[in-house]
Design a protein around this motif. Structure first.
Motif, short mmCIF file in Angstrom:
data_model
loop_
_atom_site.label_atom_id
_atom_site.label_comp_id
_atom_site.label_asym_id
_atom_site.label_seq_id
_atom_site.Cartn_x
_atom_site.Cartn_y
_atom_site.Cartn_z
N PRO A 142 0.89 -1.12 -0.09
CA PRO A 142 -0.08 -0.03 -0.06
C PRO A 142 1.00 1.23 0.00
O PRO A 142 1.98 1.16 0.57
N MET A 169 -8.95 4.36 -9.95
CA MET A 169 -9.51 4.18 -8.80
C MET A 169 -8.69 4.66 -7.61
O MET A 169 -7.59 4.16 -7.33
N HIS A 170 -9.13 5.41 -6.75
CA HIS A 170 -8.40 5.86 -5.37
C HIS A 170 -9.33 5.79 -4.12
O HIS A 170 -9.26 4.84 -3.31
N GLY A 171 -10.38 6.78 -4.12
CA GLY A 171 -11.34 6.62 -2.89
C GLY A 171 -10.42 7.17 -1.46
O GLY A 171 -9.69 7.94 -1.74
N LEU A 172 -10.60 6.51 -0.71
CA LEU A 172 -10.00 6.47 0.58
C LEU A 172 -8.64 6.54 0.58
O LEU A 172 -7.84 7.26 0.99
N LEU A 173 -8.17 5.44 -0.37
CA LEU A 173 -6.55 5.13 -0.51
C LEU A 173 -6.26 4.54 -1.69
O LEU A 173 -6.13 5.40 -2.83
N HIS A 174 -6.48 3.44 -1.93
CA HIS A 174 -6.45 2.90 -3.45
C HIS A 174 -7.08 1.50 -3.11
O HIS A 174 -6.92 0.86 -2.18
N PRO A 175 -7.46 0.77 -4.33
CA PRO A 175 -7.84 -0.55 -4.12
C PRO A 175 -6.75 -1.64 -3.73
O PRO A 175 -5.59 -1.29 -4.23
N GLU A 176 -7.01 -2.72 -2.77
CA GLU A 176 -5.96 -3.69 -2.53
C GLU A 176 -6.70 -5.13 -2.86
O GLU A 176 -6.91 -5.82 -1.81
#
Lengths: 305, 305
Positions: free
Chosen positions: A67, A150-157
């Motif tokens: 991350p 795609m980011h949002g809160l952080l990024h997909p994991e």
């Protein structure tokens, strides 16, 4: 007018790829094994310095495993945070490179980078909602929704979703240090190697490892389709070079979906729906180069709302 | 200037809610049990006709259970397609209503509608990437990514992801006619009723049903966080009215994530990260009204790229 020249770095679990250029047809490239952070970054800096004397770089883009902290307002922007990858935790990769080259540096996940590369030059041209998965040493996923990365809160994991684990069929407990038997814990190259005691490329085509791998990847594909409704799924990464693997995943994913999502793409055109990256192994580094272009053009690839 | 008046319909698994108005503070509402399609639609039409004589409607928005065909270029645009809900398969809900009222009608999923309502007036104000889940008779999810409602190929069908199913702990095989033990098949109100032989609202707080429910919902929340990286998760639906359920899901989801996603929202502020809808049971119908406004303003809510 001479095109501006950019630099791209893809830092992967096993190798780093660096490139200098303007487009996929105009690239100087190098690659080396991913070592400790300072050693790897030094190699990258050397490459950029020695290959940009004639054509100075305008900006650098990094597509990195995560991350990552991608919040530009955060004190730890540009840091790799909690990675299971030894010695890379809490490394400020952006600053280390900017300090050496004195040009703008931007960063996104390796998979968002590859997604961007594929959208500009490859298998996702014309799409606004798609995902890019990598299945190699680890498993990750990124992509675009509504035309933005795609980011949002952080990024997909995406490698850390939980999927059904049939303990009778597969008593292996999974190798993710955080979650045990998440998708990456069960289906990454590392998991295959630990489960079967040999590296995946040495497992023969009729080894039961492959059927299990296909079933896990199909469950993951089902989950990503039901969650994001992508217009296409691109699957890259070292493991996917295994002949027949992507075709088997297509068939098995259709079985898992079982006719519920009644679209032509899934019901009739699976070969064009789940595809290999058109840019092959270069998707990440070409995407990193596009990240650099976007930074320079002021298109935030990693800012938050 | 007098504000334009819109109509909204939320068609849910058990009830339909209709509203006429301009904002959440200016609404005439009705609701009735979801019956066969023609009967339900007739009741909605009657409500709209008899309550719009003074203030004529400009447009109607529908927030409906799915799957729906939301592709405006498709011959079956506005159809409910393969729903497990008896007699609602292949119903052209948009056309049936437009034929009666002769005004523009647009449609999106119930959960995208609720997400839109919450973004304009409720718990997702100021966010561009969030999801809205409903956990009731069925389970569904929608939301926004990068500021737009989630569509892509079709629309999300988040209730149909696969999650780990511990057969020893829970020998119930799941009730989804398409997938058996997908999330909806294991954790919907219908699944609870079939598994335990009584409706969920009659199960006492110390019944093991609730611990199992929490564990399934926490696995689902983990998967949605890892896939989309939402800035917030709103969970509505009848089942979530059970006291303490949302708090238990927050705690369990944090356990499942196990510190991997190191953001303040998840590590410290879970109470504000997983929340109930601010608009309560009206999220869907208020969102439907907002869909109608958008249609009228030419903001495509259901067009494809």
């Amino acid at each position: 007018m001479i095109d501006k020249v950019y630099g791209g770095i893809e830092t992967g679990g096993t190798k780093c790829v660096c490139a200098i250029g303007t487009t996929p047809d105009d690239l100087i490239k190098t690659q080396f094994a991913t070592l400790a952070p300072d050693e790897s970054i030094e190699k990258a800096i050397d490459f950029f310095k020695s290959n940009s004397r004639q054509r100075p770089l305008t900006a650098i883009g990094i597509a990195s495993f995560g991350p990552l902290d991608l919040d530009r307002t955060s004190a730890t922007y540009g840091y790799i945070t909690t990675t299971p990858k030894h010695s890379w935790s809490n490394v400020n990769i952006v600053q280390k490179i900017r300090n050496q080259l004195n040009i703008p540096v931007s960063v996104d996940t390796d998979v968002n980078g590859a997604a961007l590369g594929e959208q500009v030059w490859g298998a996702a041209r014309g799409l606004n909602t798609f995902i890019y998965l990598t299945v190699g040493t680890g498993i990750g996923g990124g992509g675009m929704v509504n035309g933005g990365l795609m980011h949002g809160l952080l990024h997909p994991e995406m490698g850390h979703i939980r999927i059904p684990h049939d303990w009778k069929m597969d008593p292996y407990r999974g190798c993710c240090p955080f979650h045990g038997d998440c998708l990456e814990g069960l289906a990454s190259g590392k998991a295959m190697e630990l489960r079967w005691g040999q590296s995946p490329e040495k497992l023969p085509p009729d080894h039961p490892a492959w059927e299990l791998e296909v079933s896990y990847l199909a469950l993951a594909v089902n989950n990503f389709i039901c969650t994001i409704s992508p217009q296409r799924i691109i699957i890259g990464g070292g493991l996917m070079k295994n002949p027949g693997l992507i075709a088997a995943v297509r068939r098995k994913a259709a079985d898992v979906l079982n006719g519920y999502i009644r679209t032509e793409a899934i019901m009739k055109d699976m070969d064009c729906y789940i595809v290999a990256p058109a840019l092959g192994d270069l998707a990440g580094v070409i995407g990193a180069l596009e990240l650099a272009k976007r930074t320079n053009q002021g298109i935030g690839s990693s800012s938050k709302a």
